[in-house]
Design a protein around this motif. Structure first.
Motif, PDB file in Angstrom:
ATOM      1  N   ILE A 100       3.093 -28.639  -2.872  1.00 23.30           N
ATOM      2  CA  ILE A 100       3.625 -27.268  -2.847  1.00 23.30           C
ATOM      3  C   ILE A 100       2.846 -26.364  -3.802  1.00 23.30           C
ATOM      4  CG2 ILE A 100       5.633 -25.823  -3.400  1.00 23.30           C
ATOM      5  CD1 ILE A 100       7.365 -27.866  -1.928  1.00 23.30           C
ATOM      6  N   PRO A 101       2.527 -26.794  -5.024  1.00 29.78           N
ATOM      7  CA  PRO A 101       1.687 -25.933  -5.881  1.00 29.78           C
ATOM      8  C   PRO A 101       0.311 -25.647  -5.267  1.00 29.78           C
ATOM      9  CG  PRO A 101       2.767 -27.608  -7.205  1.00 29.78           C
ATOM     10  CD  PRO A 101       3.007 -27.970  -5.769  1.00 29.78           C
ATOM     11  N   VAL A 102      -0.241 -26.612  -4.544  1.00 28.58           N
ATOM     12  CA  VAL A 102      -1.532 -26.407  -3.886  1.00 28.58           C
ATOM     13  C   VAL A 102      -1.389 -25.353  -2.784  1.00 28.58           C
ATOM     14  CG1 VAL A 102      -3.317 -27.508  -2.453  1.00 28.58           C
ATOM     15  CG2 VAL A 102      -2.379 -28.724  -4.431  1.00 28.58           C
ATOM     16  N   TYR A 103      -0.308 -25.431  -2.029  1.00 31.46           N
ATOM     17  CA  TYR A 103      -0.044 -24.435  -0.980  1.00 31.46           C
ATOM     18  C   TYR A 103      -0.016 -23.034  -1.574  1.00 31.46           C
ATOM     19  CZ  TYR A 103       2.453 -21.969   2.776  1.00 31.46           C
ATOM     20  OH  TYR A 103       2.818 -21.081   3.752  1.00 31.46           O
ATOM     21  N   TRP A 104       0.766 -22.863  -2.652  1.00 32.35           N
ATOM     22  CA  TRP A 104       0.869 -21.541  -3.269  1.00 32.35           C
ATOM     23  C   TRP A 104      -0.475 -21.073  -3.821  1.00 32.35           C
ATOM     24  CZ3 TRP A 104       4.328 -18.327  -1.994  1.00 32.35           C
ATOM     25  CH2 TRP A 104       5.638 -18.721  -1.711  1.00 32.35           C
ATOM     26  N   LYS A 105      -1.246 -21.988  -4.384  1.00 29.48           N
ATOM     27  CA  LYS A 105      -2.558 -21.635  -4.943  1.00 29.48           C
ATOM     28  C   LYS A 105      -3.497 -21.161  -3.827  1.00 29.48           C
ATOM     29  CE  LYS A 105      -6.174 -23.536  -7.944  1.00 29.48           C
ATOM     30  NZ  LYS A 105      -7.418 -23.257  -7.277  1.00 29.48           N
ATOM     31  N   ILE A 106      -3.560 -21.917  -2.747  1.00 26.77           N
ATOM     32  CA  ILE A 106      -4.441 -21.556  -1.631  1.00 26.77           C
ATOM     33  C   ILE A 106      -3.995 -20.230  -1.020  1.00 26.77           C
ATOM     34  CG2 ILE A 106      -5.125 -22.189   0.724  1.00 26.77           C
ATOM     35  CD1 ILE A 106      -5.076 -25.139  -0.256  1.00 26.77           C
ATOM     36  N   LEU A 107      -2.691 -20.086  -0.788  1.00 28.10           N
ATOM     37  CA  LEU A 107      -2.183 -18.859  -0.180  1.00 28.10           C
ATOM     38  C   LEU A 107      -2.458 -17.652  -1.075  1.00 28.10           C
ATOM     39  CD1 LEU A 107      -0.632 -17.501   2.134  1.00 28.10           C
ATOM     40  CD2 LEU A 107       1.484 -18.006   0.875  1.00 28.10           C
ATOM     41  N   SER A 108      -2.227 -17.791  -2.372  1.00 27.47           N
ATOM     42  CA  SER A 108      -2.453 -16.681  -3.306  1.00 27.47           C
ATOM     43  C   SER A 108      -3.923 -16.291  -3.368  1.00 27.47           C
ATOM     44  CB  SER A 108      -1.961 -17.056  -4.704  1.00 27.47           C
ATOM     45  OG  SER A 108      -0.574 -17.289  -4.683  1.00 27.47           O
ATOM     46  N   GLU A 109      -4.796 -17.285  -3.471  1.00 20.43           N
ATOM     47  CA  GLU A 109      -6.230 -16.997  -3.511  1.00 20.43           C
ATOM     48  C   GLU A 109      -6.701 -16.379  -2.195  1.00 20.43           C
ATOM     49  OE1 GLU A 109      -8.123 -20.663  -4.667  1.00 20.43           O
ATOM     50  OE2 GLU A 109      -7.366 -20.501  -6.735  1.00 20.43           O
ATOM     51  N   HIS A 110      -6.185 -16.867  -1.098  1.00 23.08           N
ATOM     52  CA  HIS A 110      -6.522 -16.320   0.217  1.00 23.08           C
ATOM     53  C   HIS A 110      -6.125 -14.848   0.299  1.00 23.08           C
ATOM     54  CE1 HIS A 110      -6.646 -15.995   4.614  1.00 23.08           C
ATOM     55  NE2 HIS A 110      -5.449 -15.428   4.513  1.00 23.08           N
ATOM     56  N   ASN A 111      -4.892 -14.539  -0.085  1.00 28.22           N
ATOM     57  CA  ASN A 111      -4.425 -13.150  -0.021  1.00 28.22           C
ATOM     58  C   ASN A 111      -5.229 -12.247  -0.951  1.00 28.22           C
ATOM     59  OD1 ASN A 111      -2.536 -13.869   1.877  1.00 28.22           O
ATOM     60  ND2 ASN A 111      -0.801 -13.828   0.474  1.00 28.22           N
ATOM     61  N   MET A 112      -5.551 -12.738  -2.127  1.00 30.51           N
ATOM     62  CA  MET A 112      -6.340 -11.948  -3.059  1.00 30.51           C
ATOM     63  C   MET A 112      -7.740 -11.681  -2.491  1.00 30.51           C
ATOM     64  SD  MET A 112      -6.013 -10.273  -5.809  1.00 30.51           S
ATOM     65  CE  MET A 112      -4.510 -10.953  -6.440  1.00 30.51           C
ATOM     66  N   THR A 113      -8.310 -12.662  -1.828  1.00 30.34           N
ATOM     67  CA  THR A 113      -9.615 -12.478  -1.198  1.00 30.34           C
ATOM     68  C   THR A 113      -9.552 -11.387  -0.136  1.00 30.34           C
ATOM     69  OG1 THR A 113     -10.272 -14.760  -1.636  1.00 30.34           O
ATOM     70  CG2 THR A 113     -11.441 -13.622   0.136  1.00 30.34           C
ATOM     71  N   GLU A 114      -8.495 -11.399   0.661  1.00 27.80           N
ATOM     72  CA  GLU A 114      -8.335 -10.344   1.666  1.00 27.80           C
ATOM     73  C   GLU A 114      -8.284  -8.975   1.000  1.00 27.80           C
ATOM     74  OE1 GLU A 114      -5.817 -12.661   5.147  1.00 27.80           O
ATOM     75  OE2 GLU A 114      -4.712 -11.573   3.596  1.00 27.80           O
ATOM     76  N   GLU A 115      -7.528  -8.879  -0.069  1.00 21.67           N
ATOM     77  CA  GLU A 115      -7.368  -7.602  -0.758  1.00 21.67           C
ATOM     78  C   GLU A 115      -8.676  -7.135  -1.388  1.00 21.67           C
ATOM     79  OE1 GLU A 115      -4.037  -8.015  -3.442  1.00 21.67           O
ATOM     80  OE2 GLU A 115      -2.762  -8.729  -1.808  1.00 21.67           O
ATOM     81  N   LYS A 116      -9.432  -8.056  -1.968  1.00 24.85           N
ATOM     82  CA  LYS A 116     -10.661  -7.685  -2.668  1.00 24.85           C
ATOM     83  C   LYS A 116     -11.840  -7.444  -1.739  1.00 24.85           C
ATOM     84  CE  LYS A 116      -9.780  -9.947  -7.087  1.00 24.85           C
ATOM     85  NZ  LYS A 116     -10.187 -11.035  -7.984  1.00 24.85           N
ATOM     86  N   THR A 117     -11.904  -8.172  -0.630  1.00 24.95           N
ATOM     87  CA  THR A 117     -13.110  -8.091   0.190  1.00 24.95           C
ATOM     88  C   THR A 117     -12.948  -7.332   1.496  1.00 24.95           C
ATOM     89  OG1 THR A 117     -12.695 -10.187   1.338  1.00 24.95           O
ATOM     90  CG2 THR A 117     -13.955 -10.287  -0.731  1.00 24.95           C
ATOM     91  N   VAL A 118     -11.713  -7.123   1.949  1.00 25.59           N
ATOM     92  CA  VAL A 118     -11.532  -6.499   3.248  1.00 25.59           C
ATOM     93  C   VAL A 118     -10.612  -5.290   3.192  1.00 25.59           C
ATOM     94  CG1 VAL A 118     -10.777  -6.865   5.626  1.00 25.59           C
ATOM     95  CG2 VAL A 118     -11.927  -8.709   4.423  1.00 25.59           C
ATOM     96  N   PHE A 119      -9.392  -5.498   2.777  1.00 29.87           N
ATOM     97  CA  PHE A 119      -8.374  -4.460   2.928  1.00 29.87           C
ATOM     98  C   PHE A 119      -8.683  -3.188   2.151  1.00 29.87           C
ATOM     99  CE2 PHE A 119      -4.883  -7.802   3.846  1.00 29.87           C
ATOM    100  CZ  PHE A 119      -5.398  -7.997   5.106  1.00 29.87           C
ATOM    101  N   TYR A 120      -9.205  -3.315   0.959  1.00 26.87           N
ATOM    102  CA  TYR A 120      -9.439  -2.111   0.153  1.00 26.87           C
ATOM    103  C   TYR A 120     -10.419  -1.159   0.847  1.00 26.87           C
ATOM    104  CZ  TYR A 120     -14.155  -3.268  -1.369  1.00 26.87           C
ATOM    105  OH  TYR A 120     -15.499  -3.517  -1.393  1.00 26.87           O
ATOM    106  N   ARG A 121     -11.314  -1.699   1.633  1.00 24.82           N
ATOM    107  CA  ARG A 121     -12.306  -0.878   2.339  1.00 24.82           C
ATOM    108  C   ARG A 121     -11.707  -0.144   3.527  1.00 24.82           C
ATOM    109  NH1 ARG A 121     -17.206  -4.581   3.732  1.00 24.82           N
ATOM    110  NH2 ARG A 121     -17.856  -2.627   4.653  1.00 24.82           N
ATOM    111  N   LEU A 122     -10.548  -0.601   3.977  1.00 28.54           N
ATOM    112  CA  LEU A 122      -9.992  -0.073   5.211  1.00 28.54           C
ATOM    113  C   LEU A 122      -8.729   0.747   5.008  1.00 28.54           C
ATOM    114  CD1 LEU A 122     -10.520  -3.337   7.154  1.00 28.54           C
ATOM    115  CD2 LEU A 122     -11.841  -1.246   7.392  1.00 28.54           C
TER     116      LEU A 122
END
Length: 161
Positions: A100-122
């Protein structure tokens, strides 16, 4: 409502849920949480938002590559989440404590990547996406409200579900 605004709002709700889980409080059971992540949130990204992002930036190969990689992460999250649901059913507490901690870590890092590399530009560049209301209804309005914390009046104001 701009779909990027909605996705960012859902990311915030997931951060709150992660914090609650880490503090030992689970107001949403894991099966519902994973269902939300896989069958609503990632689906909205993969079916509606990511194709629009790529179409609106046809010459940006780096962006397309990032979007494809981010989309592929959804399968990893889905697989891990499905395994956790199975371990919950079989009461495998050892695997749950480790995964479960691994799930939260992967999900959090994934969402942060979306925010930093994709969403802010759009931000503010996409029109409202048809299909989001249907996705929320398909997931379940009551369940969506429970997970995101959005008020029903706000949901109605933006989407009239």
């Amino acid at each position: 409502m701009d779909p990027v605004d909605l996705l960012l709002y859902e990311h915030s709700a997931l951060r709150v849920l992660k914090s609650e889980w880490e503090g030992g409080y689970q107001r949403v059971d894991f099966k519902m949480l994973n269902d939300f992540v896989v069958n609503h949130h990632a689906r909205v990204e993969d079916v509606y938002v990511f194709p629009m992002i790529k179409a609106s930036n046809p010459d940006d190969l780096e962006l397309a590559k990032n979007v494809d990689r981010i989309s592929a992460d959804h399968k990893l999250i889905e697989t891990l989440g499905s395994n956790i649901v199975k371990w919950i059913s079989s009461n495998d507490t050892d695997m749950l404590k480790r995964r479960i901690p691994v799930y939260w870590k992967i999900l959090s890092e994934h969402n942060m990547t979306e925010e930093k590399t994709v969403f802010y530009r759009l931000k503010g560049t996409l029109d409202s996406v048809n299909g989001i209301v249907e996705s929320i209804k398909s997931f379940g309005i009551d369940e969506y409200i429970k997970i995101t914390g959005i008020s029903s009046s706000m949901l109605e104001m933006y989407f009239s579900p």
